[in-house]
Scaffold this active site. Structure first.
Site, PDB file in Angstrom:
ATOM      1  N   CYS A   1       0.867  -1.066   0.031  1.00 33.91           N
ATOM      2  CA  CYS A   1       0.079   0.024   0.094  1.00 33.91           C
ATOM      3  C   CYS A   1       0.763   1.400   0.058  1.00 33.91           C
ATOM      4  O   CYS A   1       0.762   2.055  -0.950  1.00 33.91           O
ATOM      5  CB  CYS A   1      -0.749  -0.145   1.275  1.00 33.91           C
TER       6      CYS A   1
ATOM      7  N   TYR B   1       1.548   3.666  -3.318  1.00 34.90           N
ATOM      8  CA  TYR B   1       0.791   4.974  -3.329  1.00 34.90           C
ATOM      9  C   TYR B   1       2.044   6.141  -3.360  1.00 34.90           C
ATOM     10  O   TYR B   1       1.816   6.927  -4.219  1.00 34.90           O
ATOM     11  CB  TYR B   1       0.378   5.546  -1.897  1.00 34.90           C
TER      12      TYR B   1
ATOM     13  N   TYR C   1       1.239  12.339  -1.569  1.00 35.86           N
ATOM     14  CA  TYR C   1       1.979  11.034  -1.936  1.00 35.86           C
ATOM     15  C   TYR C   1       3.021  11.215  -2.799  1.00 35.86           C
ATOM     16  O   TYR C   1       3.539  10.188  -2.912  1.00 35.86           O
ATOM     17  CB  TYR C   1       0.795  10.087  -2.504  1.00 35.86           C
TER      18      TYR C   1
ATOM     19  N   GLU D   1      -3.808  -4.712  -3.949  1.00 34.07           N
ATOM     20  CA  GLU D   1      -3.595  -3.245  -4.279  1.00 34.07           C
ATOM     21  C   GLU D   1      -4.412  -2.924  -5.872  1.00 34.07           C
ATOM     22  O   GLU D   1      -4.899  -1.893  -5.998  1.00 34.07           O
ATOM     23  CB  GLU D   1      -2.148  -2.745  -3.788  1.00 34.07           C
TER      24      GLU D   1
END
Length: 166
Positions: free
Chosen positions: A69, A73, A104, A146
């Site tokens: 994750c 990102y 991000y 994801e």
């Protein structure tokens, strides 16, 4: 135990909790009411898997399950930052997009992700073969989940309607 405390309090995972507060502030700023929001199918699948591993498996496996994750990102943020720089003002974007990209795609998030990767790498140095195998399995599974998470947004996936009201 000291390493786990460092992860929770000082590294990306601890800051991610604070970032959640930031997201709530974004919602408030942009007048987004998420009161009745429900997780979409792949979101529920992904977060349930991560929660189960973190809650029931050893710390090393929990660290591995969260890594995709953060890493994805960061990668998506960097790609979008590059694209935004390339396009400049030729494309109109809502300010929310720029805020997401800034969060991000920025150096601070990249630094935090790299800290987290270093923690996971340190854990692997002392792990036995079975633990390494499970960490790898969780990492790969979460990469797949994801991917499904992002696909669901692109495809505007919805829950099936079983109410009979169609």
């Amino acid at each position: 135990m000291r390493m786990f405390r460092n992860v929770c309090m000082n590294s990306q995972w601890g800051r991610k909790r604070r970032r959640g507060i930031c997201i709530k502030l974004f919602f408030k700023q942009w007048n987004i009411d998420a009161t009745d929001a429900k997780p979409m199918p792949n979101t529920l699948l992904y977060t349930s898997y991560m929660t189960r591993i973190v809650a029931t498996r050893p710390i090393a496996e929990g660290l591995a399950v969260l890594l995709p994750c953060l890493w994805v990102y960061m990668h998506v943020g960097k790609c979008m930052l590059s694209l935004r720089d390339k396009l400049g003002d030729s494309v109109e974007r809502p300010p929310q997009f720029d805020a997401w990209i800034d969060m991000y795609g920025g150096e601070e998030f990249e630094r935090e992700v790299k800290e987290y990767i270093a923690i996971v790498d340190d854990v692997t140095k002392g792990a036995d073969c079975e633990t390494l195998k499970r960490m790898e399995e969780h990492f790969i599974m979460c990469c797949k989940l994801e991917h499904l998470f992002w696909d669901q947004a692109q495809d505007l996936m919805q829950w099936p309607d079983f109410s009979g009201s169609r």
